[in-house]
Design a protein around this motif. Structure first.
Motif, PDB file in Angstrom:
ATOM      1  N   LEU A 173      -2.254  -0.048   5.959  1.00  0.00           N
ATOM      2  CA  LEU A 173      -1.142   0.649   5.308  1.00  0.00           C
ATOM      3  C   LEU A 173      -1.034   0.202   3.852  1.00  0.00           C
ATOM      4  N   GLY A 174      -0.844   1.169   2.943  1.00  0.00           N
ATOM      5  CA  GLY A 174      -0.673   0.861   1.521  1.00  0.00           C
ATOM      6  C   GLY A 174       0.532   1.585   0.934  1.00  0.00           C
ATOM      7  N   LEU A 175       0.837   1.257  -0.315  1.00  0.00           N
ATOM      8  CA  LEU A 175       1.999   1.835  -1.012  1.00  0.00           C
ATOM      9  C   LEU A 175       1.569   2.134  -2.439  1.00  0.00           C
ATOM     10  N   SER A 176       1.728   3.401  -2.870  1.00  0.00           N
ATOM     11  CA  SER A 176       1.253   3.758  -4.217  1.00  0.00           C
ATOM     12  C   SER A 176       2.212   4.720  -4.900  1.00  0.00           C
ATOM     13  N   SER A 177       1.789   5.255  -6.035  1.00  0.00           N
ATOM     14  CA  SER A 177       2.551   6.162  -6.905  1.00  0.00           C
ATOM     15  C   SER A 177       3.466   5.372  -7.853  1.00  0.00           C
ATOM     16  N   THR A 178       4.455   6.046  -8.431  1.00  0.00           N
ATOM     17  CA  THR A 178       5.281   5.460  -9.500  1.00  0.00           C
ATOM     18  C   THR A 178       5.869   4.110  -9.109  1.00  0.00           C
ATOM     19  N   GLU A 179       5.475   3.068  -9.829  1.00  0.00           N
ATOM     20  CA  GLU A 179       5.877   1.725  -9.421  1.00  0.00           C
ATOM     21  C   GLU A 179       7.282   1.344  -9.907  1.00  0.00           C
ATOM     22  N   LYS A 180       7.511   1.472 -11.214  1.00  0.00           N
ATOM     23  CA  LYS A 180       8.791   1.014 -11.774  1.00  0.00           C
ATOM     24  C   LYS A 180       9.950   1.806 -11.174  1.00  0.00           C
ATOM     25  N   GLY A 181      10.957   1.078 -10.699  1.00  0.00           N
ATOM     26  CA  GLY A 181      12.129   1.721 -10.092  1.00  0.00           C
ATOM     27  C   GLY A 181      11.981   1.943  -8.596  1.00  0.00           C
ATOM     28  N   ASN A 182      10.775   1.722  -8.069  1.00  0.00           N
ATOM     29  CA  ASN A 182      10.531   1.869  -6.628  1.00  0.00           C
ATOM     30  C   ASN A 182       9.953   0.573  -6.065  1.00  0.00           C
ATOM     31  N   PRO A 183      10.752  -0.502  -6.073  1.00  0.00           N
ATOM     32  CA  PRO A 183      10.222  -1.817  -5.674  1.00  0.00           C
ATOM     33  C   PRO A 183       9.847  -1.867  -4.195  1.00  0.00           C
ATOM     34  N   PRO A 184       8.914  -2.750  -3.869  1.00  0.00           N
ATOM     35  CA  PRO A 184       8.393  -2.829  -2.502  1.00  0.00           C
ATOM     36  C   PRO A 184       9.463  -2.947  -1.416  1.00  0.00           C
ATOM     37  N   HIS A 185      10.503  -3.759  -1.646  1.00  0.00           N
ATOM     38  CA  HIS A 185      11.446  -4.042  -0.555  1.00  0.00           C
ATOM     39  C   HIS A 185      12.098  -2.786   0.010  1.00  0.00           C
ATOM     40  N   LEU A 186      12.145  -1.704  -0.785  1.00  0.00           N
ATOM     41  CA  LEU A 186      12.747  -0.455  -0.299  1.00  0.00           C
ATOM     42  C   LEU A 186      12.001   0.108   0.911  1.00  0.00           C
ATOM     43  N   PHE A 187      10.751  -0.302   1.087  1.00  0.00           N
ATOM     44  CA  PHE A 187       9.910   0.286   2.135  1.00  0.00           C
ATOM     45  C   PHE A 187       9.712  -0.673   3.315  1.00  0.00           C
ATOM     46  N   LYS A 188      10.671  -1.595   3.418  1.00  0.00           N
ATOM     47  CA  LYS A 188      10.622  -2.652   4.410  1.00  0.00           C
ATOM     48  C   LYS A 188      10.584  -2.121   5.849  1.00  0.00           C
ATOM     49  N   GLN A 189      11.319  -1.050   6.100  1.00  0.00           N
ATOM     50  CA  GLN A 189      11.387  -0.541   7.474  1.00  0.00           C
ATOM     51  C   GLN A 189       9.988  -0.230   8.010  1.00  0.00           C
ATOM     52  N   ASP A 219       6.633 -11.225   0.108  1.00  0.00           N
ATOM     53  CA  ASP A 219       7.757 -11.799   0.873  1.00  0.00           C
ATOM     54  C   ASP A 219       8.479 -10.766   1.737  1.00  0.00           C
ATOM     55  N   ASP A 220       8.774  -9.596   1.162  1.00  0.00           N
ATOM     56  CA  ASP A 220       9.586  -8.615   1.883  1.00  0.00           C
ATOM     57  C   ASP A 220       8.741  -7.727   2.793  1.00  0.00           C
ATOM     58  N   LEU A 221       7.514  -7.440   2.376  1.00  0.00           N
ATOM     59  CA  LEU A 221       6.681  -6.520   3.165  1.00  0.00           C
ATOM     60  C   LEU A 221       5.618  -7.232   3.989  1.00  0.00           C
ATOM     61  N   GLY A 222       5.332  -8.474   3.658  1.00  0.00           N
ATOM     62  CA  GLY A 222       4.310  -9.211   4.420  1.00  0.00           C
ATOM     63  C   GLY A 222       2.879  -8.846   4.052  1.00  0.00           C
ATOM     64  N   CYS A 223       2.680  -8.333   2.843  1.00  0.00           N
ATOM     65  CA  CYS A 223       1.322  -7.938   2.436  1.00  0.00           C
ATOM     66  C   CYS A 223       0.413  -9.153   2.304  1.00  0.00           C
ATOM     67  N   ARG A 224      -0.840  -8.991   2.718  1.00  0.00           N
ATOM     68  CA  ARG A 224      -1.856 -10.039   2.559  1.00  0.00           C
ATOM     69  C   ARG A 224      -2.906  -9.603   1.546  1.00  0.00           C
ATOM     70  N   ARG A 225      -2.617  -8.513   0.860  1.00  0.00           N
ATOM     71  CA  ARG A 225      -3.484  -8.023  -0.205  1.00  0.00           C
ATOM     72  C   ARG A 225      -2.563  -7.310  -1.189  1.00  0.00           C
ATOM     73  N   ILE A 226      -2.889  -7.393  -2.477  1.00  0.00           N
ATOM     74  CA  ILE A 226      -2.071  -6.719  -3.485  1.00  0.00           C
ATOM     75  C   ILE A 226      -2.987  -5.915  -4.405  1.00  0.00           C
ATOM     76  N   ASP A 227      -2.632  -4.654  -4.608  1.00  0.00           N
ATOM     77  CA  ASP A 227      -3.445  -3.761  -5.430  1.00  0.00           C
ATOM     78  C   ASP A 227      -2.976  -3.779  -6.884  1.00  0.00           C
ATOM     79  N   HIS A 228      -3.923  -3.956  -7.781  1.00  0.00           N
ATOM     80  CA  HIS A 228      -3.724  -4.237  -9.217  1.00  0.00           C
ATOM     81  C   HIS A 228      -3.352  -5.712  -9.369  1.00  0.00           C
ATOM     82  N   GLY A 229      -2.067  -6.047  -9.252  1.00  0.00           N
ATOM     83  CA  GLY A 229      -1.679  -7.458  -9.206  1.00  0.00           C
ATOM     84  C   GLY A 229      -2.115  -8.271 -10.410  1.00  0.00           C
TER      85      GLY A 229
END
Ligand code: ADE
Ligand code: ZN
Length: 334
Positions: A173-189, A219-229
């Motif tokens: 599972l990944g998370l992409s598109s407009t980054e600023k204003g859409n922080p990772p923690h919003l997709f915690k569910q 921390d919030d999503l538990g990712c073990r890989r980060i894209d760009h970063g």
């Protein structure tokens, strides 16, 4: 430079390429004609392959690129279109000695236009099988949630992909598109559910936004890989943690340059990450839009940083060791 030839010949793993971002303008126009898709008439960029490529050369930001990226992919309609797209990428990647590729796709960008999820997946899977047969290239699909949609919409998309995440047709599972204003923690569910099921997790973070997005993804999503970063220099403690916990960062040099996250390749934290032993790989992101596939990205890094053979060996070994392919396949590659 001898190293450029060596880099070309080395077997490579790609961990950050969006299949829709490998849609070359000639295929884009071919598909538009075949599927009767109206490209914007009020944008002269769509007049020809040449004008479109010229416009791609002048991106001002991630959102400026995403505008063209999402228009381009409206030409993908039938199963065969998705197959042709993915096969063309695998063929090109193979020509640059990519032996294993983990590729993103954006189902929401298609299902919201009426394309069935199965159509997308069937097409990609067919291309994966053919690439394995024709080139011995192995591949895995990573489903991206599009963060410019609401977390609730993204969770619906997650649930639609879940059966295939569980049966292995989709690898992570990944998370992409407009980054600023859409922080990772919003997709915690979605990520919490995926984590509970032991699924592989990554997210785009620290591309345009600051390092707090990278921390949130871990921390919030538990990712073990980060894209760009590319922002770990802003948080030395987090940088040490990435090294300690071997969290892979998938860097995309030409993408960062073209989307103006950096002004020059030499601004990338390659030296800092090598010194601190933060594992990273070099990738193409959206090769049809940024003027190069994986090889051109390797060469851009070499030109800016003059790495040694030993340093490249470390980069390549990390890319394989921290990839999401089977241990058996890792042994074959290494
Ligand atoms: N989708 C495709 N390429 C992307 C990028 N570089 N950042 C965020 N979302 C993307
Ligand atoms: Zn990306």
């Amino acid at each position: 430079d001898k190293l450029h030839n060596l880099l070309r010949d080395l077997p490579k793993v790609e961990a950050h390429c969006h299949l829709e971002g490998s849609l070359e303008p000639d295929l884009l126009f071919e598909l538009a004609a075949r599927n009767n898709i109206n490209l914007p008439k009020d944008d002269e960029a769509f007049a020809s392959v040449e004008s479109l490529l010229a416009r791609y050369g002048r991106f001002t930001s991630l959102d400026d690129f995403l505008h063209y990226y999402f228009i381009g992919m409206t030409t993908l309609v039938a199963r065969d279109d998705f197959e042709a797209l993915a096969y063309a990428y695998f063929k090109k990647a193979h020509s640059q000695n990519v032996v294993h590729a983990e590729v993103f796709f954006d189902p929401q960008a298609h299902t919201t236009r009426g394309v069935k999820f199965e159509t997308i997946l069937d097409g990609f899977e067919k291309a994966q099988e053919r690439a394995k047969q024709d080139f011995g290239l192995t591949s895995e699909l990573i489903v991206c949630l599009l963060r410019h949609f609401s977390p609730a919409d993204c969770h619906q998309a997650y649930l639609e992909a879940l059966p295939d995440l569980q049966n292995g047709r989709i690898c992570g599972l990944g998370l992409s598109s407009t980054e600023k204003g859409n922080p990772p923690h919003l997709f915690k569910q979605s990520y919490e559910d995926a984590k509970k099921r032991g699924l592989r997790l990554t997210a785009h973070a620290g591309e345009e936004a600051d390092v707090s997005y990278m921390r949130s993804a871990v921390d919030d999503l538990g990712c073990r890989r980060i894209d760009h970063g590319i922002r770990l220099k802003e948080d030395p403690e987090l940088l040490k943690r990435f090294a300690r916990e071997k969290i892979l960062v998938t860097i995309c040099p030409l993408s960062n340059l073209e989307l103006k996250s950096i002004k020059d390749i030499s601004e990338l934290p390659i030296r800092e990450y090598l010194d601190a032993k933060v594992p990273f790989s070099i990738n193409s992101d959206d090769p049809a839009y940024f003027g190069g596939y994986i090889q051109e990205n390797y060469c851009a890094v070499q030109q800016a940083f003059h790495l040694s053979v030993e340093e490249w060996a470390d980069i390549l070994i990390n890319a394989v060791a921290l990839s999401w392919c089977s241990d058996e396949r890792k042994d074959e590659i290494l």
